[in-house]
Write a protein that holds these residues in place. Structure first.
Motif, PDB file in Angstrom:
ATOM      1  N   GLU A 238       0.805  -1.052   0.232  1.00  0.00           N
ATOM      2  CA  GLU A 238       0.116   0.161   0.017  1.00  0.00           C
ATOM      3  C   GLU A 238       1.039   1.298   0.012  1.00  0.00           C
ATOM      4  N   LEU A 239       2.019   1.068   0.749  1.00  0.00           N
ATOM      5  CA  LEU A 239       2.863   2.302   0.894  1.00  0.00           C
ATOM      6  C   LEU A 239       3.646   2.496  -0.361  1.00  0.00           C
ATOM      7  N   LEU A 240       3.751   1.736  -1.165  1.00  0.00           N
ATOM      8  CA  LEU A 240       4.550   1.860  -2.677  1.00  0.00           C
ATOM      9  C   LEU A 240       4.331   3.213  -3.203  1.00  0.00           C
ATOM     10  N   THR A 241       2.839   3.613  -3.216  1.00  0.00           N
ATOM     11  CA  THR A 241       3.035   4.809  -4.111  1.00  0.00           C
ATOM     12  C   THR A 241       2.322   5.653  -3.051  1.00  0.00           C
ATOM     13  N   PRO A 242       2.494   7.111  -3.206  1.00  0.00           N
ATOM     14  CA  PRO A 242       1.935   8.101  -2.268  1.00  0.00           C
ATOM     15  C   PRO A 242       0.650   8.015  -2.014  1.00  0.00           C
TER      16      PRO A 242
ATOM     17  N   PRO B  38       5.286  10.734   9.236  1.00  0.00           N
ATOM     18  CA  PRO B  38       4.827  10.169  10.330  1.00  0.00           C
ATOM     19  C   PRO B  38       4.433   8.629  10.266  1.00  0.00           C
ATOM     20  N   ARG B  39       4.414   7.874  11.229  1.00  0.00           N
ATOM     21  CA  ARG B  39       3.715   6.742  11.062  1.00  0.00           C
ATOM     22  C   ARG B  39       2.228   6.623  11.077  1.00  0.00           C
ATOM     23  N   ARG B  40       1.797   5.300  10.571  1.00  0.00           N
ATOM     24  CA  ARG B  40       0.535   5.102  10.428  1.00  0.00           C
ATOM     25  C   ARG B  40      -0.310   5.994   9.299  1.00  0.00           C
ATOM     26  N   TYR B  41       0.400   6.644   8.566  1.00  0.00           N
ATOM     27  CA  TYR B  41      -0.335   7.526   7.600  1.00  0.00           C
ATOM     28  C   TYR B  41      -0.399   6.768   6.340  1.00  0.00           C
ATOM     29  N   TYR B  42      -1.809   7.033   5.676  1.00  0.00           N
ATOM     30  CA  TYR B  42      -1.961   6.182   4.519  1.00  0.00           C
ATOM     31  C   TYR B  42      -1.442   6.747   3.303  1.00  0.00           C
ATOM     32  N   GLU B  43      -1.372   8.169   3.186  1.00  0.00           N
ATOM     33  CA  GLU B  43      -0.706   8.851   2.102  1.00  0.00           C
ATOM     34  C   GLU B  43       0.457   9.632   2.546  1.00  0.00           C
ATOM     35  N   TYR B  44       1.288   9.867   1.660  1.00  0.00           N
ATOM     36  CA  TYR B  44       2.456  10.738   2.141  1.00  0.00           C
ATOM     37  C   TYR B  44       3.096  11.571   0.884  1.00  0.00           C
TER      38      TYR B  44
ATOM     39  N   PHE C  36       8.747  11.296  -0.328  1.00  0.00           N
ATOM     40  CA  PHE C  36       9.028  10.250   0.415  1.00  0.00           C
ATOM     41  C   PHE C  36       9.156   8.779  -0.219  1.00  0.00           C
ATOM     42  N   GLN C  37       8.756   8.863  -1.617  1.00  0.00           N
ATOM     43  CA  GLN C  37       8.440   7.575  -2.427  1.00  0.00           C
ATOM     44  C   GLN C  37       9.648   6.667  -2.602  1.00  0.00           C
ATOM     45  N   ALA C  38      10.832   7.198  -2.833  1.00  0.00           N
ATOM     46  CA  ALA C  38      11.849   6.402  -3.240  1.00  0.00           C
ATOM     47  C   ALA C  38      12.345   5.474  -1.875  1.00  0.00           C
ATOM     48  N   LEU C  39      12.372   6.158  -0.635  1.00  0.00           N
ATOM     49  CA  LEU C  39      12.659   5.367   0.288  1.00  0.00           C
ATOM     50  C   LEU C  39      11.646   4.269   0.680  1.00  0.00           C
ATOM     51  N   ASN C  40      10.377   4.717   0.494  1.00  0.00           N
ATOM     52  CA  ASN C  40       9.152   3.597   0.754  1.00  0.00           C
ATOM     53  C   ASN C  40       9.516   2.579  -0.291  1.00  0.00           C
TER      54      ASN C  40
END
Lengths: 556, 222
Positions: A70-74, A462-468, A472-476
């Motif tokens: 899920e966190l693969l994309t913003p 932040p932790r537990r966030y659904y979107e970002y 931050f994407q590269a690191l995710n």
């Protein structure tokens, strides 16, 4: 009792009991389903715990992967925001209450503790079986709640959100409460066993270090679990009836919830890592072929961690409005844990120093463990500093930190224990090459998963966030890639260990030529652990001959 | 290991059962007692969480706490305290007679204990029903006109949570003691070497008593 009738029992090793036909090993002594489900043999109970713990690890792991995908994309990737909340809650809940806490004590503690003490069983065998069923009942209730409505509070159930959310709080919390009973019962059982059932010759300071670690862990379990039990009941009652205990609208104090919650849940971290430390003390001595350096310091530091662990909970509340003085005090108390942990780390390193290192799979996990403990521990010291914790609070830096120390260290120890004691438990050996390959994959995968999380957290995600935000994407993506590597490593382990269970070579009594007490009996052990009278143990638990002076094992 | 012991009321006490995995009966009894002590420690910690809640909210709402405390029925509370302490005495006497092998007296003493436990619950029932009637109830159920201070509903949240949890322990203790009583009655099972069950049941009962000794001054007197 014949080997051919052993189909119902997993991994029966008939090859090994030809000398003891009248003392069948515990795997083949009784092969009906009933003889397993109603057994009071601590070894069988340990194996049943192993089965369930691994199953729940699989469930929690699958949910971890879903989170990472899920966190693969913003933006939204594979699920909606509410599903995401339920997924990370389920992941945390299953991993902590159903896997991390029982993993080493309930599986390896159950199996090894009586063997290491020269006892025929734990002090209360029937209570031991009961603890398995309590655990399962609680797990089923909690999972039923998770699947029928789900819970979106995160595993910390912070009030007042948890008392107001319309998702199914009550069954999940009550399930966790029941699981707590299992934890208490196991803890009481181990403490009493250690006090009353040591074989002649085993004084307190001749106990193996794994026993010391389990003993210290049990003390925490017994002292901390009732408090969270009460808290879970109060939140359940409040959620169902609106008693207002933690509801600010009715004069309740949500920070009081946090105090009571972390009074258990911070020591709970040590319920997870102390047994891991115990496993590593055994492994490092066995594969360095040296007596452990500073036995007493390692033993006492387990108790030290258990003790100061109770005074560190306030560091979870640095930003809750508590006074600067209290924040500083909890910061210092938190760092004391680091002192005791450092004692252990230096003693392990001192044990390896000039040892005749036998680089087998368990030792590979020891290397990974040392890195995770030191790295996770050092970031813990950093987070224990109020001024540093304030910007890092509830970011991915914290997530990475606690995964390093809780998950990294514990998984390393769990896998080391699984590989080290596999021949003891099943009387068979696994493929060493695959063991090393998967260890390397897992250590690499773990680093690849969580080091990017340190970085992304330090950058402010932040932790537990659904979107970002986009940046931050590269690191995710890196983190998700690491998680898949990690998962791949576990698949390999599952494959070669299953193969070994079914077709592995007979291992013989003591394939590592370890000096641990548990290796003095047969592998796998007979039903009542020993053939003949209760054994006596004149030697120290990790009594390896100095490699410089005497025979160096030819495996090196 | 031990031979049969003739008990005071003429029956022969059975040889105590030594489980396979213990070295001796002495160790086995020691293990049982130690386990019970640890379990009781966890019970005290369970209540300790409620004591913490009590302390925090008392500090936050001192006036409401004083007023609400005065609204409780001190007579009923005192009678209940006396009843419970007396029941602890009979529970202790049951252990005494179990050690002497006087199984009939064990039955009598436990029956007395159970009787007082029922008495305690009956008095508690009257206290509860009075509160249900006037509306001194926890949280959102509170509708009592007499005390309109902020924090009064919280007092009754703590009151009901702690007394209900204690009441649950009374019931569990009654079940445990009933098992011991049935064994003394049907099997005349207890004697000098075999009284652990009565002893542990009695220990649990003392805990129930002890918790009340803390709850009573906290809720009724302070």
């Amino acid at each position: 009792m014949t080997p051919s009738s052993s189909i119902a029992s997993p991994g029966a090793a008939p090859a090994h009991d030809e000398h003891h036909d009248h003392h069948p090993n515990y795997l083949v002594d009784g092969t009906t389903i009933k003889s397993w489900l109603l057994t009071v043999d601590h070894k069988r109970i340990g194996l049943m715990f192993l089965f369930w713990v691994l199953l729940f690890f699989l469930v929690g792991g699958i949910f971890a992967l879903l989170i990472r995908v899920e966190l693969l994309t913003p933006g939204p990737t594979i699920m909606d925001a509410m599903t995401y909340n339920r997924t990370f809650t389920l992941h945390g809940l299953v991993m902590i209450f159903l896997f991390m806490i029982p993993a080493i004590p309930a599986v390896f503690g159950n199996f090894m503790l009586p063997l290491m003490l020269g006892a025929k069983d734990v002090a209360f065998p029937r209570l031991n079986l009961l603890s398995l069923y309590i655990y399962l009942a609680g797990a089923m209730l909690a999972l039923w709640g998770m699947l029928n409505g789900g819970l979106d509070t995160g595993w910390t159930f912070y009030a007042p959100y948890s008392t107001h959310t319309t998702t199914t709080v009550a069954p999940v919390l009550f399930g966790a409460f029941i699981i707590g009973f299992s934890s208490i019962v196991t803890g009481i059982n181990f403490i009493v066993t250690t006090h009353t059932m040591r074989a002649p010759g085993i004084t307190w300071f001749k106990m193996p270090l794994f026993v010391w670690a389990i003993y210290a862990t049990s003390c925490i379990q017994v002292l901390a679990t009732p408090v969270i039990g009460l808290l879970l009941v109060l939140v359940t009652v409040e959620n169902l009836f609106g008693f207002g205990m933690f509801d600010p609208a009715r004069g309740g104090d949500p920070v009081l919830f946090q105090h009571l919650f972390w009074f258990y849940s911070h020591p709970a971290v040590y319920i997870m890592v102390l047994p891991a430390f115990g496993v590593m003390s055994e492994v490092v001595a066995a594969f360095s072929r040296k007596n452990i350096f500073g036995y007493r310091a390692v033993a006492y530091s387990s108790l030290g961690i258990a003790f100061v662990g109770f005074f560190a909970w306030g560091h979870h509340m640095f930003v809750s409005g508590q006074s600067t003085f209290v924040g500083g005090l909890f910061g210092v108390l938190t760092m004391l844990v680091g002192v005791f942990t450092a004692i252990k780390v230096f003693n392990w390193v001192g044990t390896v120093y000039k040892g005749a290192v036998d680089f087998k799979t368990p030792f590979a996990y020891f290397c990974g463990f040392l890195f995770f403990t030191v790295f996770g521990g050092m970031t813990g010291i950093a987070l224990g500093t109020v001024s540093l914790d304030v910007p890092w609070h509830d970011t991915y830096f914290v997530v990475a930190h606690f995964h390093f120390i809780m998950v990294g260290a514990t998984i390393m120890a769990f896998l080391a224990a699984l590989h080290y004691w596999f021949p003891k438990m099943f009387g068979r050996t696994y493929h060493e090459g695959w063991g090393l390959v998967s260890a390397a994959l897992i250590i690499l995968g773990f680093n690849a998963t969580f080091i990017p999380q340190f970085l992304v957290g330090n950058n402010g995600m932040p932790r537990r966030y659904y979107e970002y935000p986009e940046r931050f994407q590269a690191l995710n993506v890196a983190s998700t890639a690491g998680a898949s590597l990690l998962a791949f490593g576990f698949v390999i382990i599952a494959m070669y260990l299953t193969y070994a269970l079914l077709y592995g070579r007979a291992s013989g009594k003591n394939p590592w030529r370890s000096k641990g007490y548990e290796w003095l009996t047969e592998s796998p052990p007979p039903t009542h652990n020993f053939v003949g009278p209760q054994p006596t143990y004149p030697e120290e638990p990790h009594f390896y001959v100095d490699p410089k002076k005497a025979e160096v094992p030819d495996a090196v | 290991m031990q031979s049969s012991v003739s008990t005071a009321d003429g029956t022969v006490a059975p040889v105590p059962r030594l489980a396979m995995h213990f070295a001796s009966l002495e160790v086995q009894n020691h293990a049982a007692r130690l386990g019970m002590w640890l379990f009781l420690a966890t019970e005290i910690l369970l209540f300790a969480g409620l004591f913490v809640c009590y302390g925090v909210y008392r500090f936050l709402f001192p006036e409401a706490w004083a007023a609400s405390s005065r609204s409780l029925d001190l007579t009923m509370g005192t009678v209940n305290t006396i009843v419970l302490i007396t029941s602890s005495l009979t529970a202790a006497l049951a252990v005494h007679y179990a050690k002497e092998g006087k199984n009939k007296m064990v039955v009598v003493q436990i029956a007395l204990t159970l009787l007082m436990a029922v008495g305690f619950l009956v008095i508690k029932y009257f206290e509860y029903s009075h509160k249900f009637h006037v509306g001194t109830l926890p949280g959102r159920f509170y509708f009592y006109e007499g005390i309109q201070l902020p924090g009064a509903p919280m007092y009754f949240t703590v009151y009901f949570c702690s007394t209900a949890l204690h009441g649950l322990h009374v019931i569990i203790g009654m079940i445990v003691l009933t098992f011991a009583m049935v064994r003394a009655w049907r099997k005349a099972d207890f004697g000098p070497n075999n009284y652990t069950m009565v002893e542990l049941g009695s220990m649990y009962w003392h805990l129930v008593d002890l918790v009340w000794i803390f709850l009573f001054p906290m809720l009724y007197l302070v």
